[in-house]
Design an enzyme around this catalytic site. Structure first.
Site, PDB file in Angstrom:
ATOM      1  N   ASP A 114       0.856  -1.181   0.000  1.00 40.98           N
ATOM      2  CA  ASP A 114       0.000   0.000   0.000  1.00 40.98           C
ATOM      3  C   ASP A 114       0.898   1.240   0.000  1.00 40.98           C
ATOM      4  O   ASP A 114       1.324   1.712  -1.046  1.00 40.98           O
ATOM      5  CB  ASP A 114      -0.926  -0.074   1.217  1.00 40.98           C
ATOM      6  CG  ASP A 114      -1.925   1.078   1.274  1.00 40.98           C
ATOM      7  OD1 ASP A 114      -1.985   1.855   0.309  1.00 40.98           O
ATOM      8  OD2 ASP A 114      -2.650   1.179   2.279  1.00 40.98           O
ATOM      9  N   PHE A 162     -10.746  -0.762   0.875  1.00 36.22           N
ATOM     10  CA  PHE A 162     -10.235  -1.759   1.804  1.00 36.22           C
ATOM     11  C   PHE A 162     -10.654  -3.149   1.359  1.00 36.22           C
ATOM     12  O   PHE A 162     -11.843  -3.432   1.200  1.00 36.22           O
ATOM     13  CB  PHE A 162     -10.694  -1.486   3.241  1.00 36.22           C
ATOM     14  CG  PHE A 162      -9.829  -2.215   4.220  1.00 36.22           C
ATOM     15  CD1 PHE A 162      -8.595  -1.703   4.584  1.00 36.22           C
ATOM     16  CD2 PHE A 162     -10.220  -3.441   4.738  1.00 36.22           C
ATOM     17  CE1 PHE A 162      -7.757  -2.396   5.463  1.00 36.22           C
ATOM     18  CE2 PHE A 162      -9.403  -4.141   5.605  1.00 36.22           C
ATOM     19  CZ  PHE A 162      -8.168  -3.614   5.977  1.00 36.22           C
ATOM     20  N   ASP A 169      -7.037  -9.343   5.768  1.00 35.07           N
ATOM     21  CA  ASP A 169      -7.987  -9.329   6.872  1.00 35.07           C
ATOM     22  C   ASP A 169      -8.553  -7.948   7.152  1.00 35.07           C
ATOM     23  O   ASP A 169      -7.981  -6.928   6.792  1.00 35.07           O
ATOM     24  CB  ASP A 169      -7.292  -9.791   8.159  1.00 35.07           C
ATOM     25  CG  ASP A 169      -6.315  -8.737   8.688  1.00 35.07           C
ATOM     26  OD1 ASP A 169      -5.402  -8.355   7.933  1.00 35.07           O
ATOM     27  OD2 ASP A 169      -6.488  -8.283   9.835  1.00 35.07           O
TER      28      ASP A 169
END
Ligand code: IMP
Ligand code: MG
Length: 183
Positions: A114, A162, A169
Site C-alpha cells: 500500500d 479496503f 484481513d
C-alpha cells in the site's frame, strides 16, 4: 444467530460489498506469476521464498505450487506500527527466518503493498544478510506511495478500497475467503 455466515459474506454488521477479484481470476494470475518467476530464476540455485505473515499465507501457498523449480520456503513476521506512528526506521522481526540468506536469491512475498512502509522497513533488514539478490512479489499493489524496492511481480493493481479475503484481513477476519472483496 452466528456472526459469520457460512460463506463468510457477513460478519456482524459488516457486509462484503462486492467481489473485486474472483477465485478463478486469482488462480489464473497466480499461475502466470509462477511461470514468470520460474523463468526469471532459471539460472539460479538455492531459491528462498520468504512469506511475510500473516497476509501472504494463502497467496504464498498457491504461488510456490506454481513455481516449477527447486526452492525453499520460510516466513517472517514484522512488527507493525499503527498508522501515524513514527518509526525509528528499525523494523523488529517478531519471527526471524531460520534459513540463511547469505549468497542466495531471495523472493519476498507480500499480500499487498500500500504505502510501501512495510516493504521499505523489511528490505534493508534482509539486504544486510547479503542475499545474492532480493526481489519482491506482491499479489496486490495500491498506489499510496513509492517504495525503495518496487515489486518485480504484481498480481493486480488494487482499487483504493479496503480489501479482504485470500489472506487479507479486517481485524483478523475474512482471511479465509477464496476471493478478494471490498468491505
Ligand atoms: P503498507 O506498509 O502501507 O505498504 O501496507 C501493507 C500492509 O498493510 C499489508 O501487508 C496489509 O497487511 C495491510 N493492508 C494494506 N491495505 C490493505 C487492505 O486493503 N486490506 C487489508 N490489509 C491491507
Ligand atoms: Mg493486515
Amino acid at each position: 444467530m452466528p456472526t459469520t455466515s457460512e460463506t463468510g459474506r457477513k460478519l456482524g454488521d459488516r457486509e462484503l460489498s462486492r467481489v473485486v477479484f474472483s477465485a478463478d481470476r486469482i488462480a489464473e494470475r497466480v499461475g502466470e506469476m509462477g511461470r514468470s518467476i520460474t523463468s526469471f530464476y532459471r539460472h539460479d540455485d538455492d531459491l528462498l521464498v520468504l512469506g511475510l505473515l500473516k497476509g501472504s499465507f494463502i497467496f504464498l501457498a498457491d504461488l510456490v505450487r506454481a513455481i516449477d523449480r527447486p526452492l525453499q520456503v520460510d516466513f517472517l513476521v514484522a512488527s507493525s506500527y499503527g498508522s501515524g506512528t513514527e518509526s525509528s526506521g528499525e523494523v523488529e522481526l517478531l519471527y526471524d527466518p531460520e534459513a540463511s540468506l547469505d549468497g542466495r536469491p531471495v523472493l519476498l512475498v507480500e499480500d499487498i503493498v500500500d504505502s510501501g512502509t512495510t516493504v521499505d522497513r523489511v528490505v534493508p533488514v534482509l539486504e544486510e544478510r547479503s542475499p545474492a539478490s532480493l526481489e519482491v512479489c506482491a499479489l496486490l499493489r495500491k498506489h499510496a506511495g513509492a517504495t525503495v524496492k518496487e515489486p518485480r511481480w504484481v498480481g493486480f493493481d488494487a482499487p483504493d478500497r479496503f480489501l479482504v479475503g485470500y489472506g487479507l484481513d479486517y481485524s483478523e477476519n475474512f482471511r479465509h475467503l477464496s476471493y478478494i472483496a471490498s468491505l
